[in-house]
Write a protein that holds these residues in place. Structure first.
Motif, mmCIF file in Angstrom:
data_model
loop_
_atom_site.group_PDB
_atom_site.id
_atom_site.type_symbol
_atom_site.label_atom_id
_atom_site.label_comp_id
_atom_site.label_asym_id
_atom_site.label_seq_id
_atom_site.Cartn_x
_atom_site.Cartn_y
_atom_site.Cartn_z
ATOM 1 N N SER A 1 30.716 -21.572 -46.563
ATOM 2 C CA SER A 1 30.381 -22.339 -47.755
ATOM 3 C C SER A 1 31.320 -22.064 -48.920
ATOM 4 O O SER A 1 31.812 -22.996 -49.571
ATOM 5 C CB SER A 1 28.937 -22.041 -48.179
ATOM 6 N N VAL A 2 31.564 -20.803 -49.213
ATOM 7 C CA VAL A 2 32.277 -20.421 -50.424
ATOM 8 C C VAL A 2 33.787 -20.319 -50.203
ATOM 9 O O VAL A 2 34.570 -20.515 -51.124
ATOM 10 C CB VAL A 2 31.707 -19.101 -50.982
ATOM 11 N N ARG B 1 31.575 -19.065 -59.158
ATOM 12 C CA ARG B 1 32.135 -18.707 -57.857
ATOM 13 C C ARG B 1 32.855 -17.367 -57.909
ATOM 14 O O ARG B 1 32.703 -16.531 -57.000
ATOM 15 C CB ARG B 1 33.085 -19.796 -57.382
ATOM 16 N N GLU C 1 26.602 -22.402 -54.699
ATOM 17 C CA GLU C 1 26.658 -23.815 -54.343
ATOM 18 C C GLU C 1 26.095 -24.701 -55.445
ATOM 19 O O GLU C 1 26.608 -25.799 -55.701
ATOM 20 C CB GLU C 1 25.887 -24.056 -53.042
ATOM 21 N N SER C 2 25.045 -24.236 -56.100
ATOM 22 C CA SER C 2 24.409 -25.034 -57.147
ATOM 23 C C SER C 2 25.087 -24.904 -58.497
ATOM 24 O O SER C 2 24.772 -25.651 -59.431
ATOM 25 C CB SER C 2 22.936 -24.640 -57.289
ATOM 26 N N ARG D 1 24.697 -17.155 -52.028
ATOM 27 C CA ARG D 1 25.487 -18.318 -51.615
ATOM 28 C C ARG D 1 24.929 -19.608 -52.208
ATOM 29 O O ARG D 1 25.678 -20.463 -52.720
ATOM 30 C CB ARG D 1 25.512 -18.409 -50.084
ATOM 31 N N LEU D 2 23.617 -19.755 -52.169
ATOM 32 C CA LEU D 2 22.982 -20.966 -52.694
ATOM 33 C C LEU D 2 23.171 -21.081 -54.201
ATOM 34 O O LEU D 2 23.344 -22.186 -54.728
ATOM 35 C CB LEU D 2 21.501 -20.961 -52.339
ATOM 36 N N LYS E 1 18.332 -30.332 -51.335
ATOM 37 C CA LYS E 1 19.135 -30.886 -50.247
ATOM 38 C C LYS E 1 18.391 -31.996 -49.518
ATOM 39 O O LYS E 1 19.016 -32.976 -49.077
ATOM 40 C CB LYS E 1 19.533 -29.771 -49.279
#
Length: 477
Positions: free
Chosen positions: A190-191, A94, A88-89, A84-85, A467
């Protein structure tokens, strides 16, 4: 040990480079359908299927490295959280991340449907293929026959081809399903997967929540798979999973189940205070574990529990003075216990292990332990930036310079986290490989090579650092 860090590029540059390396190496543990593991002594050939996650993709057979060619529920949840991280980065596309997530959900749901009796019915004479010396390591068939219903979720690990592990191991373990609830829920928030993937995720969450609710009072083996009892890590993860699950079900109108889960979470939360030992000044990692010695009570598992649970405010969080005191005691323990820490540069933080007197392989420092300490400081810095932590006195007792205002406290926490990252850098080769351990005497990497959890821990620590910096600048954390 690699060359001293002061001879390398800047810490920032090293972390950016290691982030990309750890991303690639962690991803190499997911859906390794190209690999084949021969367990010749057991007459087994294991081919991973899509969605399985290897604890380590480096094939070994206690020669001398351990055989980690398994899909652990706990480890796989940690890796999915790190995936997931990476999305996000922007490190992982995706679409690619969602494909891996969907495969993971499908594989996990398949595991939920396994049954010991059905497994044995289809396994044929598997015992007849086992060499005499290896027969002692097989599980009794009565144990396999007893696996039915949600008992399967108490299995800590599976063969990555989707079959039940036939080897003796520490069972049951109850943290994996709860940790998977948290990882899958965070990923979905998040995604934002589409309806088909979301349906899979909800099915898995409901299975894992049901198991966690039914089993949270029962003793289980700890995160290190060594002792049966009541463990802080397991209980905190269960508490947070049931709390989040209860709130989710409440939002869906499932009032009865939601209330039961929230009540259980509150009962667990109250019981977590039992782990605090005022005379010793730290949170004990275990109680009611008859075979445990007192040296195991002070354990990095308490710090990892807070990080994996995502507790960033309130009791049993990175803001809790009891956790801060526990981390301080752990730092002092390992600073004194390990020869590599005695020789470290004065500005570096100590390499961190599990507990005093650890005897597994080198019994030394762990990458995920040292990175866990770094992440704790980065998350605390983020809490300061968000106004959630303003009592500098508890940190001052650890030797941090926290005078004047929150800006000083933020800087001190970030600096301490970076010191732990620098310690990791000092024992990481140019290749970026991270094993499970690095030796307490000479820093050589030991135990499982390229442990997926070690790389996930780096990804998580670095993301927390990013973050925190963003929050301090007024951006979205």
């Amino acid at each position: 040990m690699s060359a001293p860090f002061k001879q390398q590029a800047s810490l920032d540059a090293w972390m950016r480079r290691q982030y990309a390396l750890s991303a690639a190496k962690m991803m190499s543990a997911i859906s390794r359908v190209d690999l084949v593991k021969e367990r010749r002594g057991f007459g087994r050939q294991v081919r991973p299927v899509k969605g399985s996650i290897l604890a380590s993709p480096v094939i070994a057979a206690y020669d001398p490295d351990p055989d980690y060619f398994f899909h652990w529920l706990r480890d796989s949840a940690v890796i999915i959280d790190a995936l997931r991280l990476l999305i996000e980065s922007g490190e992982i596309a995706r679409s690619d991340g969602l494909a891996h997530f969907s495969d993971f959900l499908g594989f996990s749901l398949t595991l939920c449907g396994l049954d010991g009796r059905s497994f044995l019915a289809g396994a044929g004479d598997y015992r007849g293929k086992v060499e005499p010396h290896f027969a002692q390591f097989l599980r009794p068939e009565t144990e396999l026959l007893a696996i039915s219903g949600d008992d399967i979720l108490g299995e800590p690990r599976f063969d990555p081809d989707g079959s039940i592990d036939i080897l003796k191991w520490s069972r049951p373990q109850h943290d994996g399903p709860a940790l998977r609830v948290l990882a899958v829920a965070r990923f979905c928030r998040s995604v934002g997967p589409g309806p088909d993937i979301l349906k899979q995720a909800e099915q898995l969450i409901l299975r894992d929540l049901g198991f966690t609710f039914a089993r949270w009072r029962a003793p289980s083996f700890d995160i290190w798979e060594e002792e049966l009892g009541r463990h802080y890590y397991t209980q905190l993860i269960q508490c947070e999973a049931l709390r989040e699950g209860g709130l989710w079900l409440l939002s869906r109108g499932a009032i009865e189940s939601a209330s039961a889960y929230l009540d259980a979470a509150q009962e667990i939360a109250t019981g977590l205070d039992d782990f605090w030992s005022a005379p010793h000044g730290f949170l004990r990692s275990r109680i009611a574990a008859p075979d445990s010695g007192p040296q195991k009570e002070l354990d990095i598992a308490t710090v990892l529990a807070v990080i994996h649970a995502g507790r960033n405010a309130g009791p049993h969080s990175i803001c809790d003075s009891r956790l801060i005191a526990t981390l301080g005691r752990l730092e002092a323990l390992f600073a004194k216990a390990y020869a590599i820490n005695a020789a470290r540069p004065g500005a570096d933080a100590p390499a961190m292990g599990r507990y005093d007197g650890d005897r597994y392989y080198s019994g030394g420092a762990y990458f995920f332990s040292t990175l866990g300490a770094a992440e704790f400081y980065f998350k605390a810095a983020q809490a300061v930036a968000k106004g959630l932590l303003d009592d500098a006195s508890q940190w001052a007792r650890l030797g941090l310079e926290t005078e004047h205002d929150n800006n000083h406290l933020f800087d001190a926490l970030m600096r301490r986290g970076d010191q732990f990252m620098a310690t990791v850098a000092a024992y990481t080769p140019e290749s970026g490989d991270l094993s499970e351990q690095f030796d307490q005497t000479d820093g050589a990497q030991t135990s499982a090579k390229n442990l997926a959890w070690s790389h996930a821990a780096f990804i998580s620590a670095y993301a927390s650092r990013t973050k925190a910096i963003r929050a301090a600048k007024g951006g979205s954390p």
